[in-house]
Enzyme design. Structure first.
Site, PDB file in Angstrom:
ATOM      1  CB  SER A 116      32.122  55.919  45.958  1.00  0.00           C
ATOM      2  OG  SER A 116      32.217  54.564  46.143  1.00  0.00           O
ATOM      3  CG  HIS A 137      37.706  55.799  47.488  1.00  0.00           C
ATOM      4  ND1 HIS A 137      37.765  56.365  46.235  1.00  0.00           N
ATOM      5  CD2 HIS A 137      36.702  54.884  47.426  1.00  0.00           C
ATOM      6  CE1 HIS A 137      36.841  55.826  45.468  1.00  0.00           C
ATOM      7  NE2 HIS A 137      36.188  54.925  46.159  1.00  0.00           N
ATOM      8  CD  GLU A 149      40.867  58.367  45.099  1.00  0.00           C
ATOM      9  OE1 GLU A 149      41.039  58.748  43.933  1.00  0.00           O
ATOM     10  OE2 GLU A 149      39.727  58.285  45.618  1.00  0.00           O
ATOM     11  CG  ASN A 187      34.990  57.076  42.147  1.00  0.00           C
ATOM     12  OD1 ASN A 187      35.371  56.263  41.311  1.00  0.00           O
ATOM     13  ND2 ASN A 187      34.507  56.714  43.317  1.00  0.00           N
TER      14      ASN A 187
HETATM   15  N1  3HC Z   1      39.125  39.695  45.434  1.00  0.00           N
HETATM   16  C1  3HC Z   1      40.341  39.171  45.474  1.00  0.00           C
HETATM   17  N2  3HC Z   1      41.032  38.796  44.375  1.00  0.00           N
HETATM   18  C2  3HC Z   1      40.417  38.962  43.190  1.00  0.00           C
HETATM   19  C3  3HC Z   1      39.140  39.500  43.074  1.00  0.00           C
HETATM   20  C4  3HC Z   1      38.487  39.874  44.264  1.00  0.00           C
HETATM   21  N3  3HC Z   1      37.260  40.407  44.273  1.00  0.00           N
HETATM   22  N4  3HC Z   1      38.807  39.542  41.774  1.00  0.00           N
HETATM   23  C5  3HC Z   1      39.850  39.059  41.079  1.00  0.00           C
HETATM   24  N5  3HC Z   1      40.818  38.713  41.940  1.00  0.00           N
HETATM   25  C6  3HC Z   1      42.128  38.166  41.608  1.00  0.00           C
HETATM   26  C7  3HC Z   1      41.964  36.869  40.908  1.00  0.00           C
HETATM   27  O1  3HC Z   1      41.885  35.840  41.846  1.00  0.00           O
HETATM   28  C8  3HC Z   1      43.214  36.800  40.058  1.00  0.00           C
HETATM   29  O2  3HC Z   1      44.258  36.210  40.784  1.00  0.00           O
HETATM   30  P1  3HC Z   1      44.753  34.763  40.313  1.00  0.00           P
HETATM   31  O3  3HC Z   1      45.538  35.028  39.071  1.00  0.00           O
HETATM   32  O4  3HC Z   1      45.544  34.308  41.451  1.00  0.00           O
HETATM   33  O5  3HC Z   1      43.535  33.929  40.082  1.00  0.00           O
HETATM   34  C9  3HC Z   1      43.600  38.243  39.807  1.00  0.00           C
HETATM   35  O6  3HC Z   1      42.793  39.028  40.690  1.00  0.00           O
HETATM   36  C10 3HC Z   1      43.323  38.645  38.405  1.00  0.00           C
HETATM   37  O7  3HC Z   1      41.986  38.316  38.123  1.00  0.00           O
HETATM   38  P2  3HC Z   1      41.524  37.604  36.785  1.00  0.00           P
HETATM   39  O8  3HC Z   1      42.590  36.664  36.298  1.00  0.00           O
HETATM   40  O9  3HC Z   1      40.156  37.077  37.005  1.00  0.00           O
HETATM   41  O10 3HC Z   1      41.314  38.733  35.703  1.00  0.00           O
HETATM   42  P3  3HC Z   1      42.169  39.945  35.204  1.00  0.00           P
HETATM   43  O11 3HC Z   1      43.619  39.653  35.115  1.00  0.00           O
HETATM   44  O12 3HC Z   1      41.444  40.363  34.002  1.00  0.00           O
HETATM   45  O13 3HC Z   1      42.000  41.054  36.330  1.00  0.00           O
HETATM   46  C11 3HC Z   1      40.801  42.797  37.358  1.00  0.00           C
HETATM   47  C12 3HC Z   1      40.744  41.381  36.833  1.00  0.00           C
HETATM   48  C13 3HC Z   1      41.829  42.897  38.490  1.00  0.00           C
HETATM   49  C14 3HC Z   1      39.414  43.124  37.898  1.00  0.00           C
HETATM   50  C15 3HC Z   1      41.241  43.729  36.180  1.00  0.00           C
HETATM   51  O14 3HC Z   1      40.437  43.500  35.059  1.00  0.00           O
HETATM   52  C16 3HC Z   1      41.144  45.192  36.519  1.00  0.00           C
HETATM   53  O15 3HC Z   1      42.027  45.764  37.150  1.00  0.00           O
HETATM   54  N6  3HC Z   1      40.029  45.842  36.106  1.00  0.00           N
HETATM   55  C17 3HC Z   1      39.786  47.246  36.396  1.00  0.00           C
HETATM   56  C18 3HC Z   1      39.090  47.365  37.721  1.00  0.00           C
HETATM   57  C19 3HC Z   1      38.835  48.776  38.099  1.00  0.00           C
HETATM   58  O16 3HC Z   1      39.005  49.718  37.347  1.00  0.00           O
HETATM   59  N7  3HC Z   1      38.367  48.964  39.336  1.00  0.00           N
HETATM   60  C20 3HC Z   1      38.061  50.267  39.859  1.00  0.00           C
HETATM   61  C21 3HC Z   1      36.601  50.426  39.873  1.00  0.00           C
HETATM   62  S1  3HC Z   1      36.131  52.022  40.499  1.00  0.00           S
HETATM   63  C22 3HC Z   1      36.027  51.787  42.145  1.00  0.00           C
HETATM   64  O17 3HC Z   1      36.171  50.726  42.678  1.00  0.00           O
HETATM   65  C23 3HC Z   1      35.707  52.995  42.941  1.00  0.00           C
HETATM   66  C24 3HC Z   1      34.390  52.885  43.651  1.00  0.00           C
HETATM   67  O18 3HC Z   1      34.281  53.979  44.490  1.00  0.00           O
HETATM   68  C25 3HC Z   1      33.208  52.868  42.697  1.00  0.00           C
END
Ligand code: 3HC
Length: 280
Positions: A116, A137, A149, A187
């Site tokens: 990260s 990433h 990335e 990030n």
């Molecule tokens: N693995 C696989 N599929 C997943 C999952 C996972 N861990 N989590 C959720 N899903 C799927 C669900 O199954 C769902 O599909 P479905 O409709 O078939 O059931 C789909 O994703 C959408 O999920 P939800 O309906 O539960 O909820 P949302 O539509 O609200 O989406 C989210 C959830 C995709 C997490 C969305 O809220 C989102 O994009 N959030 C922002 C996440 C973000 O910013 N991430 C970056 C974090 S920073 C990072 O990772 C960098 C690191 O270095 C720290």
């Protein structure tokens, strides 16, 4: 391509899911088989959901799961074309792992780190062949978020960068190439921004629910910052903040006291069952 994924925690399991779904034989390696099995169970659950939602046939799911093998031995990665590392965010542990991977894999294999906020160059320097080391990433949840990335370290070859980029494209991702600067693209921006949100909780005297309500309804975020930090993991976020702060020195990059306290109390977010919110 044969793919190795080292570390089958949240990110590793997500990356392995992307890999088997894209049609690659994939070896998932963990230090204990039970941890690897847990990663596989997560993949099974999400592929099961894809079948329920009609995005994937049952046969397709079974084939994808059939492409995943698990191991505790790094030697089983010796014939991989691409190895993606997703272990703990500790530089020494990653350097040690890459030294081993460099020794045991074929010379033309690409070695990628999902770090990260650590320096890909510092990880690559532990190997005899830093030209084949790149950053890949992914973003949590890796099977859902399109961005990868593709990080070019100081001595990464253009071929290794392109191989990683092409692999991500073919897996249906939206890769972006960038240099090995602290926090890369997302990030570098997102971590201080999330730290600001956590500080505003106390400054403006709002609870996590209202903060999340504010940022989803007022800034169009797909999920609120507190829910996002819980998803990423408080420990991962604190560590990434410390790494960025150590390199760039901006005060907003330092982890807020509130998060450090939560980490000390074992409130790590979704994975521990409690963070800003409780999870069953
Ligand atoms: N693995 C696989 N599929 C997943 C999952 C996972 N861990 N989590 C959720 N899903 C799927 C669900 O199954 C769902 O599909 P479905 O409709 O078939 O059931 C789909 O994703 C959408 O999920 P939800 O309906 O539960 O909820 P949302 O539509 O609200 O989406 C989210 C959830 C995709 C997490 C969305 O809220 C989102 O994009 N959030 C922002 C996440 C973000 O910013 N991430 C970056 C974090 S920073 C990072 O990772 C960098 C690191 O270095 C720290």
């Amino acid at each position: 391509m044969k793919v190795g994924v080292v570390g089958m925690g949240t990110m590793g399991a997500g990356i392995a899911q992307v890999s088997v779904t894209a049609g690659h034989e994939t070896v998932g390696r963990e230090v204990e088989l039970a941890l690897a099995e847990r990663g596989r169970a997560t993949i099974e659950r999400y592929l099961g959901r894809a079948v329920e939602k009609g995005r994937m046939g049952e046969g397709e799911r079974d084939q994808a799961l059939g492409r995943l093998s698990l191991t505790t031995s790094l030697d089983d990665l010796d014939d991989c074309d691409l190895v993606i590392e997703a272990i703990v965010e500790e530089l020494d542990a990653k350097r040690e792992l890459f030294r081993e991977l460099d020794r045991l894999t074929r010379g033309d294999a690409v070695l990628a780190t999902n770090t990260s906020a650590l320096s890909v160059t510092e990880i690559a320097e532990a190997t005899q062949h830093p030209e084949r080391v790149v950053g890949m990433h992914f973003f949590n949840p890796a099977p859902v978020l399109p961005l990868v990335e593709i990080v070019k370290a100081e001595r990464s070859s253009d071929d290794a960068v392109q191989t990683a980029y092409d692999w991500a494209m073919a897996a249906g991702k939206q890769p972006v190439k960038c240099n090995d600067t602290p926090g890369f693209i997302v990030n570098r921006i997102l971590i201080p921004l999330l730290n600001d949100c956590v500080r505003v909780l106390d400054e403006a005297s709002v609870g996590p629910e209202d903060m999340d309500k504010a940022m989803t309804n007022g800034a169009g975020w797909p999920m609120g910052p507190c829910a996002l930090v819980d998803l990423v993991g408080i420990d991962i976020h604190v560590h990434a903040s410390e790494a960025l702060h150590a390199k760039l020195g901006e005060p907003r990059m330092a982890p807020p006291e509130r998060l450090v306290q939560m980490q000390a109390e074992g409130k790590l977010g979704r994975k521990s069952g409690e963070g800003f919110y409780r999870y069953d």
